[in-house]
Design a protein around this motif. Structure first.
Motif, PDB file in Angstrom:
ATOM      1  N   GLU A   1      -2.223 -10.128 -16.909  1.00 43.07           N
ATOM      2  CA  GLU A   1      -3.053  -9.893 -15.652  1.00 43.07           C
ATOM      3  C   GLU A   1      -2.443 -10.490 -14.241  1.00 43.07           C
ATOM      4  N   GLU A   2      -1.607 -11.636 -14.659  1.00 43.99           N
ATOM      5  CA  GLU A   2      -1.069 -12.154 -13.554  1.00 43.99           C
ATOM      6  C   GLU A   2       0.155 -11.090 -12.922  1.00 43.99           C
ATOM      7  N   VAL A   3       0.502 -10.126 -13.514  1.00 39.19           N
ATOM      8  CA  VAL A   3       1.540  -9.400 -13.012  1.00 39.19           C
ATOM      9  C   VAL A   3       1.100  -8.019 -12.952  1.00 39.19           C
ATOM     10  N   TYR A   4      -0.184  -7.789 -13.295  1.00 43.45           N
ATOM     11  CA  TYR A   4      -0.587  -6.375 -13.417  1.00 43.45           C
ATOM     12  C   TYR A   4      -0.535  -5.878 -11.882  1.00 43.45           C
ATOM     13  N   PRO A   5      -0.752  -6.567 -10.593  1.00 47.90           N
ATOM     14  CA  PRO A   5      -0.764  -5.860  -9.217  1.00 47.90           C
ATOM     15  C   PRO A   5       0.657  -5.270  -9.073  1.00 47.90           C
ATOM     16  N   ASN A   6       1.778  -6.065  -9.822  1.00 49.37           N
ATOM     17  CA  ASN A   6       3.062  -5.471  -9.649  1.00 49.37           C
ATOM     18  C   ASN A   6       3.323  -4.201 -10.509  1.00 49.37           C
ATOM     19  N   LEU A   7       2.912  -4.449 -11.763  1.00 53.92           N
ATOM     20  CA  LEU A   7       3.062  -3.118 -12.666  1.00 53.92           C
ATOM     21  C   LEU A   7       2.378  -1.990 -12.152  1.00 53.92           C
ATOM     22  N   LYS A   8       1.270  -2.200 -11.676  1.00 57.53           N
ATOM     23  CA  LYS A   8       0.400  -0.868 -11.293  1.00 57.53           C
ATOM     24  C   LYS A   8       1.249  -0.119 -10.158  1.00 57.53           C
ATOM     25  N   ILE A   9       1.994  -0.792  -9.405  1.00 57.59           N
ATOM     26  CA  ILE A   9       2.684  -0.130  -8.373  1.00 57.59           C
ATOM     27  C   ILE A   9       3.633   0.887  -8.852  1.00 57.59           C
ATOM     28  N   HIS A  10       4.310   0.428  -9.894  1.00 58.79           N
ATOM     29  CA  HIS A  10       5.197   1.264 -10.565  1.00 58.79           C
ATOM     30  C   HIS A  10       5.015   2.367 -11.398  1.00 58.79           C
ATOM     31  N   ASN A  11       3.642   2.168 -11.967  1.00 60.01           N
ATOM     32  CA  ASN A  11       2.981   3.172 -12.700  1.00 60.01           C
ATOM     33  C   ASN A  11       1.419   2.874 -12.757  1.00 60.01           C
ATOM     34  N   PRO A  12       0.852   3.768 -12.046  1.00 59.35           N
ATOM     35  CA  PRO A  12      -0.627   3.467 -12.106  1.00 59.35           C
ATOM     36  C   PRO A  12      -1.478   3.624 -13.410  1.00 59.35           C
TER      37      PRO A  12
ATOM     38  N   ILE B   1       0.787  -1.328   0.195  1.00 63.76           N
ATOM     39  CA  ILE B   1      -0.156   0.105   0.044  1.00 63.76           C
ATOM     40  C   ILE B   1       1.108   1.305  -0.072  1.00 63.76           C
ATOM     41  N   THR B   2       1.922   1.181   0.738  1.00 58.68           N
ATOM     42  CA  THR B   2       2.916   2.337   0.837  1.00 58.68           C
ATOM     43  C   THR B   2       3.516   2.451  -0.588  1.00 58.68           C
ATOM     44  N   ALA B   3       3.842   1.567  -1.170  1.00 64.54           N
ATOM     45  CA  ALA B   3       4.497   1.771  -2.536  1.00 64.54           C
ATOM     46  C   ALA B   3       3.519   1.956  -3.529  1.00 64.54           C
ATOM     47  N   LEU B   4       2.478   1.687  -3.503  1.00 69.50           N
ATOM     48  CA  LEU B   4       1.359   2.280  -4.427  1.00 69.50           C
ATOM     49  C   LEU B   4       1.036   3.866  -4.144  1.00 69.50           C
ATOM     50  N   PHE B   5       1.019   4.054  -2.971  1.00 68.74           N
ATOM     51  CA  PHE B   5       0.524   5.384  -2.557  1.00 68.74           C
ATOM     52  C   PHE B   5       1.854   6.258  -3.193  1.00 68.74           C
ATOM     53  N   LYS B   6       2.985   5.955  -2.892  1.00 71.62           N
ATOM     54  CA  LYS B   6       4.154   6.537  -3.403  1.00 71.62           C
ATOM     55  C   LYS B   6       4.121   6.863  -4.695  1.00 71.62           C
ATOM     56  N   GLY B   7       3.808   5.622  -5.448  1.00 70.32           N
ATOM     57  CA  GLY B   7       3.854   6.031  -7.032  1.00 70.32           C
ATOM     58  C   GLY B   7       2.883   6.881  -7.551  1.00 70.32           C
ATOM     59  N   TYR B   8       1.455   7.126  -6.830  1.00 69.61           N
ATOM     60  CA  TYR B   8       0.685   7.954  -7.070  1.00 69.61           C
ATOM     61  C   TYR B   8       1.206   9.469  -6.679  1.00 69.61           C
ATOM     62  N   ILE B   9       1.791   9.300  -5.603  1.00 68.87           N
ATOM     63  CA  ILE B   9       2.225  10.612  -5.007  1.00 68.87           C
ATOM     64  C   ILE B   9       3.194  11.413  -6.148  1.00 68.87           C
ATOM     65  N   LEU B  10       4.223  10.446  -6.474  1.00 72.13           N
ATOM     66  CA  LEU B  10       5.014  11.015  -7.466  1.00 72.13           C
ATOM     67  C   LEU B  10       4.452  11.424  -8.716  1.00 72.13           C
ATOM     68  N   ARG B  11       3.430  10.700  -9.183  1.00 74.12           N
ATOM     69  CA  ARG B  11       2.801  11.399 -10.439  1.00 74.12           C
ATOM     70  C   ARG B  11       2.135  12.511 -10.103  1.00 74.12           C
ATOM     71  N   ILE B  12       1.510  12.771  -9.015  1.00 74.09           N
ATOM     72  CA  ILE B  12       0.830  13.844  -8.671  1.00 74.09           C
ATOM     73  C   ILE B  12       1.718  15.036  -8.640  1.00 74.09           C
ATOM     74  N   VAL B  13       2.887  15.100  -8.148  1.00 75.05           N
ATOM     75  CA  VAL B  13       4.061  16.019  -8.113  1.00 75.05           C
ATOM     76  C   VAL B  13       4.481  16.431  -9.554  1.00 75.05           C
ATOM     77  N   ALA B  14       4.663  15.518 -10.211  1.00 76.51           N
ATOM     78  CA  ALA B  14       5.020  15.481 -11.431  1.00 76.51           C
ATOM     79  C   ALA B  14       4.038  16.388 -12.429  1.00 76.51           C
ATOM     80  N   VAL B  15       2.821  16.061 -12.276  1.00 75.47           N
ATOM     81  CA  VAL B  15       1.699  16.855 -12.919  1.00 75.47           C
ATOM     82  C   VAL B  15       1.657  18.344 -12.327  1.00 75.47           C
ATOM     83  N   LEU B  16       1.632  18.352 -11.204  1.00 83.37           N
ATOM     84  CA  LEU B  16       1.748  19.871 -10.500  1.00 83.37           C
ATOM     85  C   LEU B  16       2.984  20.627 -10.964  1.00 83.37           C
TER      86      LEU B  16
END
Length: 533
Positions: A133-144, A13-28
């Motif tokens: 589909e098997e690896v999607y849970p990992n992929l979305k952590i690195h890029n949502p 959850i922490t890793a996923l949250f970090k990925g989202y935050i980084l993308r938000i920062v990039a957009v800002l």
């Protein structure tokens, strides 16, 4: 056990949250740059892309790369297609024959057949998406931005797969393409053909049949001419030459030639020595074959697999460690490209059709003259025998080699390291344990008069805290042809002087290349277009 599972979930959850935050920062950051910079900035949107492909092994490999980079596209279709090399038949005993096809070459004469090199219950697109589909849970952590497996599955359709070049009836694949051509979504619709173009041709023919004799026809025709961009891996069933070009001559056909990136069959024979390791057994095993479900599916030399059992054209499951070319010929195989070492790079020959659509910062999909990893559209026309060249695997590889851009940077490390990183993402559930591309924000377009010094400036960050080296390079984009150099090419902030002989209306393309020092080293670009006024 519960405590360990709780800790594991907390980390995910922490890793996923970090990925989202980084993308938000990039957009800002991008928003801040666009608000504070008086120069022109454009809103970048993902290109809409339709994939049509036959079950050739290099189509499968290209599809795996496409899925790993599906963050960069609006995926509109994943469609099974036929070609002169693969067609299913109608299952009713109908026989089909086209003179000059591979079943009549190399001393062969098979005559009319019910199908050609098509496996029973062929489902390679479904298989690839299920592995995704098997690896999607990992992929979305690195890029949502990765699309959900459910979304991708909804885009899988069967096109005109029964016979080579047959456009006599609508299919679910042609219906999907037709609906996309007619919708009111703004922007271009990029339709790729990794196999034959019959499904695309059928969609166009269905539109022509429905509207040609109506008052709406001229508007419909013009809409499609402006909207549709075809990216073809040759004309593998002659439907472009026989139907599309005569009836829709104004539709733009892109000319993907590979830039300086070698990916096709027998690339080992033409790649520069300093890049040969990207195709050898060690690199492929470390970065692809060992990387989970998608890596296991990726075809390599000597993997023991075969597209269709008993296929005499498919000897790729063997390797030069096991047989010589002559020994396989004696076994009855048609050996049209030489064997290579077990586990080494095999082919990804249709990736050129979408390399310029990647969100790598080159923005090559905005205009076919801009150029990117797949090269740029030449001002000169394609050779008269382009179709014949692209339909012959050996001639196609030689054509691609000769037509690579001589004034381009060497893109092989960026392309192959990018692929390796995404394979690593697919098996890595923690954001911190993988490398990610640098982020660049800045003006996309500025203007200047001849003789004027104009400033180039951008903000470069790295989500992993890696060191990033930069350089500014000029990119020939079929406009101003002279040489322009940045004053301090290895500084993020620099300037260039608009040449005195540059004419109003011309433009100069400067690219900022940023490479981090992570493992593998990853690259991002930023294109600034200087409009001469």
């Amino acid at each position: 056990m519960k405590q360990k599972e709780h800790e594991k979930n907390s980390k995910r959850i922490t890793a996923l949250f970090k990925g989202y935050i980084l993308r938000i920062v990039a957009v800002l950051l991008l928003f801040q740059t666009s608000c504070s910079n008086e120069n022109k900035n454009q809103e970048l949107s993902k290109p809409r892309v339709v994939v049509t492909c036959d079950p050739e092994l290099d189509d499968l490999n290209s599809l795996i790369r496409f899925l790993l980079f599906s963050t960069d596209f609006q995926v509109e279709g994943l469609i099974y297609a036929s070609s002169q090399y693969h067609w299913k038949g109608d299952g009713k005993g109908t026989k089909w024959f086209v003179p000059g096809r591979e079943y009549t070459r190399n001393g062969l004469n098979f005559g009319p057949m019910e199908s050609w090199r098509w496996a029973e219950d062929e489902r390679f697109i479904h298989d690839a998406v299920e592995s995704y589909e098997e690896v999607y849970p990992n992929l979305k952590i690195h890029n949502p931005d990765y699309p959900t497996p459910e979304y991708l599955k909804s885009k899988i359709k069967f096109g005109n797969i029964e016979f080579d070049g047959d456009i006599s009836k609508d299919t679910e694949g042609s219906d999907l393409i037709k609906s996309l051509m007619l919708d009111d979504v703004p922007g271009s619709l990029f339709i790729t053909a990794w196999g034959g173009g019959s499904t695309i041709a059928r969609a166009l023919k269905s539109i022509q049949d429905a509207y040609e004799n109506t008052p709406e026809w001229e508007n419909i025709r013009q809409k499609i001419n402006n909207k549709v961009k075809l990216s073809l891996s040759g004309d593998q069933d002659d439907t472009y030459a026989n139907y599309v070009k005569p009836n829709w001559p104004e539709i733009e056909v892109l000319q993907p030639r590979g830039g300086n990136i070698g990916l096709a069959y027998n690339v080992q024979a033409s790649v520069k020595p300093e890049y040969a390791h990207y195709y050898d057994t060690e690199w492929v095993e470390e970065n692809i074959s060992s990387k989970g479900p998608l890596g296991e599916m990726f075809r390599v030399w000597g993997d023991g697999k075969q597209m269709v059992e008993g296929d005499i054209f498919d000897y790729f499951g063997f390797s030069s460690d096991e047989f010589t070319n002559e020994e396989l010929i004696d076994k009855g195989y048609v050996v049209w490209t030489p064997l290579h070492k077990k586990g080494s790079w095999l082919a990804e020959g249709d990736t050129y059709t979408f390399l310029n659509f990647l969100g790598n910062g080159l923005r090559a999909y905005e205009d076919s003259n801009y150029g990117g990893w797949a090269g740029r559209k030449k001002e000169s026309q394609m050779p008269v025998d382009y179709t014949a060249i692209m339909n012959d695997s050996v001639a196609r590889a030689e054509f691609m080699r000769k037509s690579r851009e001589t004034d381009y940077p060497d893109f092989i490390p960026a392309a192959q390291n990018g692929l390796a990183a995404r394979f690593h993402w697919s098996v890595t559930p923690n954001y911190e344990e993988a490398n990610h591309n640098p982020v660049i924000n800045g003006a996309l377009s500025i203007s200047g008069q001849p003789g004027e010094e104009v400033k180039l400036d951008a903000k470069v960050t790295d989500p992993d805290g890696d060191e990033v080296s930069v350089r500014w390079i000029q990119f020939n984009a079929n406009s101003y042809q002279g040489v322009v150099n940045a004053k301090e090419p290895t500084s993020v902030s620099t300037s260039v002087v608009v040449p005195n002989d540059a004419e109003p209306g011309q433009n100069i393309h400067m690219i900022l290349e940023a490479v981090d020092n992570g493992i593998p080293a990853l690259t991002k670009y930023h294109r600034v277009i200087i409009e001469v006024i």
